[in-house]
Design an enzyme around this catalytic site. Structure first.
Site, PDB file in Angstrom:
ATOM      1  N   GLU A  51      58.070  52.157   3.075  1.00 39.41           N
ATOM      2  CA  GLU A  51      59.049  51.071   3.010  1.00 39.41           C
ATOM      3  C   GLU A  51      59.579  50.876   1.587  1.00 39.41           C
ATOM      4  OE1 GLU A  51      60.712  49.101   5.068  1.00 39.41           O
ATOM      5  OE2 GLU A  51      59.881  49.925   6.900  1.00 39.41           O
ATOM      6  N   GLU A  54      62.085  53.679   1.044  1.00 43.78           N
ATOM      7  CA  GLU A  54      63.325  53.480   1.813  1.00 43.78           C
ATOM      8  C   GLU A  54      64.203  52.398   1.197  1.00 43.78           C
ATOM      9  OE1 GLU A  54      62.256  52.771   5.895  1.00 43.78           O
ATOM     10  OE2 GLU A  54      61.576  54.846   6.196  1.00 43.78           O
ATOM     11  N   GLU A  55      63.601  51.332   0.676  1.00 39.34           N
ATOM     12  CA  GLU A  55      64.388  50.235   0.112  1.00 39.34           C
ATOM     13  C   GLU A  55      64.825  50.486  -1.323  1.00 39.34           C
ATOM     14  OE1 GLU A  55      62.944  46.246   0.492  1.00 39.34           O
ATOM     15  OE2 GLU A  55      62.538  46.469   2.634  1.00 39.34           O
TER      16      GLU A  55
END
Length: 169
Positions: A51, A54-55
């Site tokens: 995560e 991805e961010e």
């Protein structure tokens, strides 16, 4: 039913900075740690690392579980209870290439500033203080590390997150 959110506090121990984001789709643009929901069968650390990447575009490595927040009747949790797990991650890269669909901003902020600013969520500033303590006194004093343990079912394993005892114990 409980929604579980996984967050990654990516700490650069060489300069005391931590990676934070501001969500694009929130009513208040407070600094917080990047993260999201896990994929089926994904462990806590794997989710936080994925995560964060991805961010923010920053690659990292799982170190420990830092905190768990539980909340009920939160308007953003789709009428369910939620849990918010924050992991301590070590950066493997430092260049930010954040996702503009999810994030309004992404920066490496000084932990001291993050702990004191009113522009962060209460849990973010509390965990920033915890991370500062770890930097000054050793992360072994705050970390809940992961240990792979054999399950009672033949050939299966689980992950136990706990504070390790001193070697002499």
């Amino acid at each position: 039913v409980i929604v579980v959110l996984f967050k990654g506090a990516v700490v650069d121990e060489s300069n005391g900075k931590v990676l934070v984001v501001q969500d694009r789709n929130k009513t208040t643009n407070a600094w917080k740690f990047p993260g999201g929901l896990s994929d089926l069968g994904e462990n806590i650390g794997e989710t936080a690392v994925r995560e964060v990447f991805e961010e923010t575009g920053v690659r990292s490595q799982f170190c420990s579980l830092l905190s768990v927040r539980q909340q009920h009747n939160h308007p953003g949790a789709f009428g369910m209870s939620d849990m918010y797990l924050i992991c301590r991650l070590r950066p493997l890269s430092f260049h930010i290439d954040f996702c503009p669909h999810e994030c309004l901003r992404c920066e490496w902020l000084d932990l001291t500033e993050l702990a004191q600013t009113s522009d962060s969520t209460p849990v973010t500033s509390r965990v920033a203080r915890l991370l500062l303590y770890g930097l000054e006194n050793g992360f072994q004093n705050i970390d809940l590390t992961m240990e792979q343990m054999p399950a009672v079912y033949s050939g299966l394993f689980y992950q136990l997150y706990h504070r390790r005892l001193p070697e002499t114990a």
